[in-house]
Enzyme design. Structure first.
Site, PDB file in Angstrom:
ATOM      1  CB  SER A 138      -0.852   0.184   1.032  1.00  0.00           C
ATOM      2  OG  SER A 138      -1.729   0.951   1.220  1.00  0.00           O
ATOM      3  CE  LYS A 164      -4.650  -0.308   0.247  1.00  0.00           C
ATOM      4  NZ  LYS A 164      -5.282  -0.808   1.322  1.00  0.00           N
ATOM      5  CG  ASP A 191      -8.199   2.129   0.712  1.00  0.00           C
ATOM      6  OD1 ASP A 191      -9.223   2.578   0.780  1.00  0.00           O
ATOM      7  OD2 ASP A 191      -7.388   1.733   1.648  1.00  0.00           O
ATOM      8  CE  LYS A 265      -7.451  -2.740   6.841  1.00  0.00           C
ATOM      9  NZ  LYS A 265      -7.679  -1.406   6.531  1.00  0.00           N
TER      10      LYS A 265
END
Ligand code: MG
Length: 412
Positions: A138, A164, A191, A265
């Site tokens: 990320s 990401k 995201d 998560k």
């Protein structure tokens, strides 16, 4: 298996340099709460993934510490636990609404302890079958596109399977279009961390042209109807992150058609058992799954890695390997990425070894709850050794009623 001692540690953890998302810019170090639960010489570990502010979920380090100290931990002490799956009911945790990250850390620590006491691999006990799992990475918001492209180039060369990019209003179309032009073949996702609104649908229709693998959490977490409306307009799959805090939320999202992928998560949903229920609900509906990251220490990453071995998890996960972004130092063995994959941990427990002494040296405060004492220790380790401790009210008072009284009183 009886829980004889529980301890909390607040430790500073380094964040990736310049890390910024739509939720804000991270300080170079953020506080983290680590939880240990002990039975005899065996110690299980878990991590509260709440940050210093309530930006992500409403929980933060201060609220989680208080919830643990006052409500979550006291019912645990001295209780006989036969298996971690029955933990939530045994401890009446459903009477503690929310506080999922606080509860998850304790639940994971108990899974770890249970595995160690009984020689059981947590991943296998959950039903995991993958021997290795694919890893993505990320990348935070960068105002300069050249810097962003350089960073992605390094991550692609390091072997990450998926890139990401964080986006926010005003920082979505141009950078992502540039990334796609420079890297036409990579698996690319974005995201928004819930920072966009229903007025931004045209923006997502433009992103829809860039062959993204998914668009993660574009709208605010509670707007499942808005996500469903947006998903109907897009070919690209919407992935839900902040929106999904339980299996019930997952089922609602699925029924509405709010997304085609869920990022699980453990902290966000309240533990491994609930994560498993989320995964089963999604898999039954054909919804894709992967494990997201919360800038965890190795303790949180090992927990995610165990979950990621489940057969229904297919996309690349946000579980950084060892040495990546400076969050290592007190737990091993080393998580080494080979060809974009991390090997599944081998048990017992979560499969990690924690350097307790290093945590003790780094900690900012500690709380210990045992049959003999309940002690809160501010400041560095020296204060503890010098006897700078505050003895709390009788820890041997009846439980769990004792712990629930403040809640009950609030409604009477
Ligand atoms: Mg996310």
């Amino acid at each position: 298996m009886r829980i004889e001692r529980v301890e909390l540690y607040e430790v500073p953890v380094a964040t990736p340099p310049g890390w910024r998302t739509a939720l804000g810019k991270a300080a170079p170090e953020v506080p983290r709460i680590l939880v240990s639960v002990a039975h005899g010489d065996a110690v299980g570990w878990g991590e509260v993934v709440a940050g210093p502010s309530p930006a992500f979920s409403g929980e933060h380090v201060g609220s989680a510490w208080m919830a643990l100290e006052q409500f979550v931990l006291p019912p645990l002490l001295g209780r006989e636990l036969h298996d971690p799956e029955s933990l939530e009911q045994l401890l009446c945790w459903r009477r503690i609404r929310g506080n999922r990250m606080a509860k998850a850390a304790v639940e994971v620590a108990i899974w770890d302890l249970f595995g160690q006491c009984h020689g059981i691999d947590v991943g296998a006990r959950l039903g995991g079958t993958h021997r290795a799992v694919p890893i993505g990475t990320s990348i935070g918001l960068h105002p300069d596109i050249d810097t962003l492209l350089e960073l992605i180039d390094r991550r692609v060369k390091a072997g990450f399977r998926r890139i990401k990019c964080k986006i926010e209003p005003g920082h979505a179309i141009a950078p992502i279009r540039a990334v796609r032009e420079h890297f036409p073949a990579i698996e690319l996702t974005v995201d928004g961390n819930g920072s966009f609104t229903r007025d931004d649908f045209a923006l997502f229709e433009a992103l829809d042209e860039l062959s993204l693998a998914m668009i993660e959490q574009p709208l605010e977490p509670y707007d499942l109807v808005g996500h469903a409306s947006l998903q109907r307009r897009l070919r690209t799959a919407i992935c839900l992150d902040e929106s999904i805090t339980s299996a019930a939320h997952a089922e609602t999202a699925i029924a509405l058609g709010a997304g085609r992928i869920v990022n699980v998560k453990i902290g966000r949903v309240g533990g491994l058992s609930e994560a498993l229920r989320v995964a089963r609900a999604c898999a039954a509906a054909g919804v894709g799954l992967w494990c997201g990251g919360m800038l965890e220490t190795p303790i949180g990453r090992y927990a995610s890695l165990n979950l990621a071995t489940l057969p229904m998890f297919g996309c690349a996960h946000d579980i950084p390997p060892h040495g990546h972004e400076g969050r290592d130092g007190f737990a091993g063995p080393t998580l080494t990425m080979v060809d974009g994959m991390l090997a599944a941990p081998s048990g017992p427990g979560l499969g990690l070894e924690v350097d307790y002494r290093l945590i003790e040296r780094r900690r900012k405060r500690r709380f210990r709850l045992s049959h003999r004492e309940s002690v809160s220790v501010p400041g560095p380790a020296r204060a503890w050794e010098a006897g700078g401790k505050e003895v709390r009210p009788d820890p041997l008072a009846p439980l769990p009623r004792c712990a629930m009284e403040p809640l009950t009183a609030a409604f009477e």
